[in-house]
Design an enzyme around this catalytic site. Structure first.
Site, short mmCIF file in Angstrom:
data_model
loop_
_atom_site.label_atom_id
_atom_site.label_comp_id
_atom_site.label_asym_id
_atom_site.label_seq_id
_atom_site.Cartn_x
_atom_site.Cartn_y
_atom_site.Cartn_z
N LYS A 110 20.94 36.13 16.88
CA LYS A 110 20.04 36.27 15.76
C LYS A 110 20.38 37.43 14.71
CE LYS A 110 15.49 37.90 16.13
NZ LYS A 110 15.41 38.98 15.19
N GLU A 179 8.77 36.88 10.08
CA GLU A 179 8.04 38.14 10.46
C GLU A 179 6.97 38.66 9.37
OE1 GLU A 179 10.19 40.96 12.65
OE2 GLU A 179 8.42 42.25 12.70
O1 KIV Z 1 13.72 42.58 17.89
C1 KIV Z 1 12.89 41.63 18.16
O2 KIV Z 1 12.12 41.71 19.26
C2 KIV Z 1 12.56 40.63 17.06
C3 KIV Z 1 11.32 39.73 17.39
C4 KIV Z 1 10.10 40.66 17.00
C5 KIV Z 1 11.29 38.84 16.44
O3 KIV Z 1 13.27 40.58 16.40
#
Ligand code: KIV
Length: 275
Positions: A110, A179
């Site tokens: 991600k 978010e």
């Molecule tokens: O780093 C994280 O935990 C995240 C989530 C809050 C989506 O990016």
């Protein structure tokens, strides 16, 4: 059974439950509870490593924690965050995604950002790396966004978030985290893109939801955002257990008979006689 990325892309309206995990015990608990997707978020910088933000987290930290998470959830779909400044160029992003997937066992990475990171996403997607996008409040660049606050309230920013999510879809992401955006905006984005949206502080109309493990179980004593729902007070339970242990040690009731081992009298006698 672990979903394929093609299956994940089709999970519109599926109400996917995603949760972070960062180590063997949290991953095992999360997997045993039947969570659909496990995120090794760079939030570990705050909730596990004690930093004030996610910025100090390194790719080595992410590899270390992703490996432990994978050991706790061998069958889980594990997504690992590329941390701050670890995906500035396609080459750097590919090298660090390779570490997270080949060395640490992640199924997907991600990364945060919208239209501006399209060339990075395209390079990863071309190389066969499954990518989850992340728009709205992006903690790695929170100070540039005016702090940790609701994004997309005005037209310009709402458009930027919509266009970012659409660009991420075109670039090859299999899903997008939204978010801290208003619920009606998250709903519109969810309707306008064909890949799943996963919300955090983005209301009920996303295709999935994500929370931070430590927030959900009450293990983080720092700031907890108002969109978090706390399902347990594990921190209080642990503090109480530790205080009772310390009291038992001090008053001599631990260890008791049940936590101690005997030995044969004649063995003890022979040891006592020897010098
Ligand atoms: O780093 C994280 O935990 C995240 C989530 C809050 C989506 O990016």
């Amino acid at each position: 059974m672990k979903p394929t990325v093609r299956e994940l892309k089709g999970k519109k309206g599926a109400r996917l439950a995603m949760l972070t995990a960062y180590d063997f015990p949290s991953a095992r608990l999360v997997a045993e509870a039947g969570i659909d997707l496990i995120l090794v978020g760079d939030s570990l910088g705050m909730v596990v490593l004690g930093y004030g933000s996610t910025l100090p987290v390194t790719i080595d930290d992410m590899v270390h924690h992703t490996k432990a998470t994978r050991r706790g959830a061998p069958e889980g779909f594990v997504i690992a965050d590329l941390p701050f400044l670890s995906y500035g160029t396609p080459e750097q992003a590919l090298a660090n995604a390779a570490r997270l997937m080949k060395e640490a066992g992640a199924d997907s990475v991600k990364l945060e950002g919208g239209a501006e990171i399209v060339p990075i996403i395209e390079a990863l997607a071309r190389a066969g790396v499954p990518v989850l996008g992340h728009v709205g409040l992006t903690p790695q660049t929170a100070s540039a966004l005016g702090g940790y606050k609701l994004q997309g309230k005005d037209e310009e920013n709402a458009r930027r978030i919509m266009e970012g999510a659409q660009a991420l879809e075109r670039a090859g992401c299999w899903g997008v985290v939204l978010e801290l955006v208003p619920s009606p905006l998250a709903r519109l984005v969810t309707e306008r893109i064909a890949i799943p949206t996963i919300g955090i502080g983005a209301g009920a109309h996303c295709d999935g939801q994500v929370l931070v493990f430590h927030d959900l179980v009450g293990l983080y004593s720092g700031f907890t955002p108002s969109f978090v729902k706390r399902y347990a007070e594990a921190g209080a339970a642990i503090r109480d257990a530790v205080a009772r242990y310390a009291a038992d040690v001090r008053n001599g009731s631990f260890p008791g008979e049940g936590q101690s081992f005997g030995m044969k009298d004649e063995v003890l006698k022979r040891v006592m006689e020897s010098r």
